[in-house]
Every structure is written in structure tokens, then in C-alpha cells.
Design a protein around this motif. Structure first.
Motif, PDB file in Angstrom:
ATOM      1  N   ASP A  24     -24.804  48.279  16.430  1.00  0.00           N
ATOM      2  CA  ASP A  24     -26.258  48.432  16.552  1.00  0.00           C
ATOM      3  C   ASP A  24     -26.615  49.220  17.807  1.00  0.00           C
ATOM      4  OD1 ASP A  24     -26.649  46.993  14.231  1.00  0.00           O
ATOM      5  OD2 ASP A  24     -27.196  45.133  15.253  1.00  0.00           O
ATOM      6  N   THR A  25     -25.953  48.889  18.904  1.00  0.00           N
ATOM      7  CA  THR A  25     -26.225  49.580  20.164  1.00  0.00           C
ATOM      8  C   THR A  25     -25.825  51.046  20.080  1.00  0.00           C
ATOM      9  OG1 THR A  25     -25.925  47.520  21.386  1.00  0.00           O
ATOM     10  CG2 THR A  25     -25.793  49.559  22.660  1.00  0.00           C
ATOM     11  N   ASN A  27     -25.802  52.920  17.498  1.00  0.00           N
ATOM     12  CA  ASN A  27     -26.821  53.593  16.686  1.00  0.00           C
ATOM     13  C   ASN A  27     -28.128  53.749  17.460  1.00  0.00           C
ATOM     14  OD1 ASN A  27     -25.570  54.188  14.127  1.00  0.00           O
ATOM     15  ND2 ASN A  27     -25.467  51.978  13.804  1.00  0.00           N
ATOM     16  N   LYS A  28     -28.555  52.683  18.100  1.00  0.00           N
ATOM     17  CA  LYS A  28     -29.846  52.664  18.812  1.00  0.00           C
ATOM     18  C   LYS A  28     -29.884  53.671  19.963  1.00  0.00           C
ATOM     19  CE  LYS A  28     -30.546  49.243  21.540  1.00  0.00           C
ATOM     20  NZ  LYS A  28     -30.663  47.903  22.077  1.00  0.00           N
ATOM     21  N   THR A  29     -28.764  53.860  20.647  1.00  0.00           N
ATOM     22  CA  THR A  29     -28.745  54.742  21.816  1.00  0.00           C
ATOM     23  C   THR A  29     -28.425  56.190  21.473  1.00  0.00           C
ATOM     24  OG1 THR A  29     -26.453  54.151  22.261  1.00  0.00           O
ATOM     25  CG2 THR A  29     -28.156  52.896  23.422  1.00  0.00           C
ATOM     26  N   HIS A  83     -26.039  58.687  30.191  1.00  0.00           N
ATOM     27  CA  HIS A  83     -26.813  57.574  29.629  1.00  0.00           C
ATOM     28  C   HIS A  83     -27.184  56.628  30.768  1.00  0.00           C
ATOM     29  CE1 HIS A  83     -25.070  59.242  26.023  1.00  0.00           C
ATOM     30  NE2 HIS A  83     -25.886  58.507  25.306  1.00  0.00           N
ATOM     31  N   ARG A  87     -31.547  53.371  29.462  1.00  0.00           N
ATOM     32  CA  ARG A  87     -31.270  53.677  28.054  1.00  0.00           C
ATOM     33  C   ARG A  87     -30.184  52.775  27.486  1.00  0.00           C
ATOM     34  NH1 ARG A  87     -29.304  59.509  25.742  1.00  0.00           N
ATOM     35  NH2 ARG A  87     -29.356  58.923  23.564  1.00  0.00           N
ATOM     36  N   LEU A  88     -29.195  52.444  28.316  1.00  0.00           N
ATOM     37  CA  LEU A  88     -28.059  51.619  27.896  1.00  0.00           C
ATOM     38  C   LEU A  88     -27.710  50.713  29.067  1.00  0.00           C
ATOM     39  CD1 LEU A  88     -25.779  51.077  25.791  1.00  0.00           C
ATOM     40  CD2 LEU A  88     -24.488  52.905  26.911  1.00  0.00           C
ATOM     41  N   ASP A  92     -24.597  46.083  27.554  1.00  0.00           N
ATOM     42  CA  ASP A  92     -24.381  46.827  26.310  1.00  0.00           C
ATOM     43  C   ASP A  92     -23.324  47.907  26.493  1.00  0.00           C
ATOM     44  OD1 ASP A  92     -26.214  45.302  24.935  1.00  0.00           O
ATOM     45  OD2 ASP A  92     -27.834  46.769  25.083  1.00  0.00           O
TER      46      ASP A  92
END
Length: 103
Positions: A24-25, A27-29, A83, A87-88, A92
Motif C-alpha cells: 500500500d505504501t 503504491n501511495k508514494t 522522498h 512524503r514517506l 514506512d
């Protein structure tokens, strides 16, 4: 014996949940815009990254630094953008690096 099987099942499910969180992370980032699990896109596949760093005890720290700072040249001329923690976040980042290295 039954208790041990239940504990093993719980451990496996927790690992699967952690892996799903990393997916998920990723994809999200936006990581999956340039990377794939098993084939080169713009950047190297996660499998290729894991193979390159296999056995390197410093790999988690090195990869985390590469993600934070970005860079180019290690896998070709296309640069990877940095990043930032906004953002991250660090937790994560640690999770996705571990997931990539586990490929």
C-alpha cells in the motif's frame, strides 16, 4: 502442539499484513510508477534490487538513504527523485525497504 500451530499461523498472518502495508505504501508514494516487483520499468525491479544487496548487512541503511536522497547512476541514467519524510515517514520507509529486500 495446537498452541504452536496457532502461534505459527498468527505469525504468518502478521507478516502478510505487514507485507500488504508495504505494498500500500509503495503504491501511495508513487514507487510503483517506476518500479515493479519482478521486471524493470523506469527503475530496477524490486527482485533485482534484493539480489544486488543480498547478504549485505548494510543494505537496509543504504537503500533507505538512496530513497531519502534520490540519485542516479547505480541502475542507469534515469534519476530517482528524493522522498522526503513528509512524503514517506521513517517507519514506512523502514517497512518498504524490508519488503523490497525480502523479494
Amino acid at each position: 502442539m495446537k498452541k504452536m500451530i496457532c502461534m505459527l499461523a498468527a505469525f504468518m498472518l502478521a507478516g502478510g499484513a505487514a507485507h500488504a502495508g508495504a505494498d500500500d505504501t509503495l503504491n501511495k508514494t508513487g514507487c510503483m510508477a517506476c518500479h515493479a516487483k519482478d521486471k524493470k520499468l523506469v527503475g530496477p525491479s524490486f527482485k533485482d534490487i534484493a539480489a544486488k544487496y543480498k547478504g549485505d548487512k548494510q543494505a537496509p541503511a543504504r537503500l533507505a538513504e538512496k530513497v531519502r536522497k534520490g540519485g542516479a547512476g547505480a541502475w542507469g541514467p534515469v534519476p530517482m527523485p528524493p522522498h522526503a519524510p513528509e512524503r514517506l515517514n521513517d517507519a514506512d520507509l523502514k517497512e518498504v525497504v524490508a519488503s523490497i529486500l525480502a523479494q
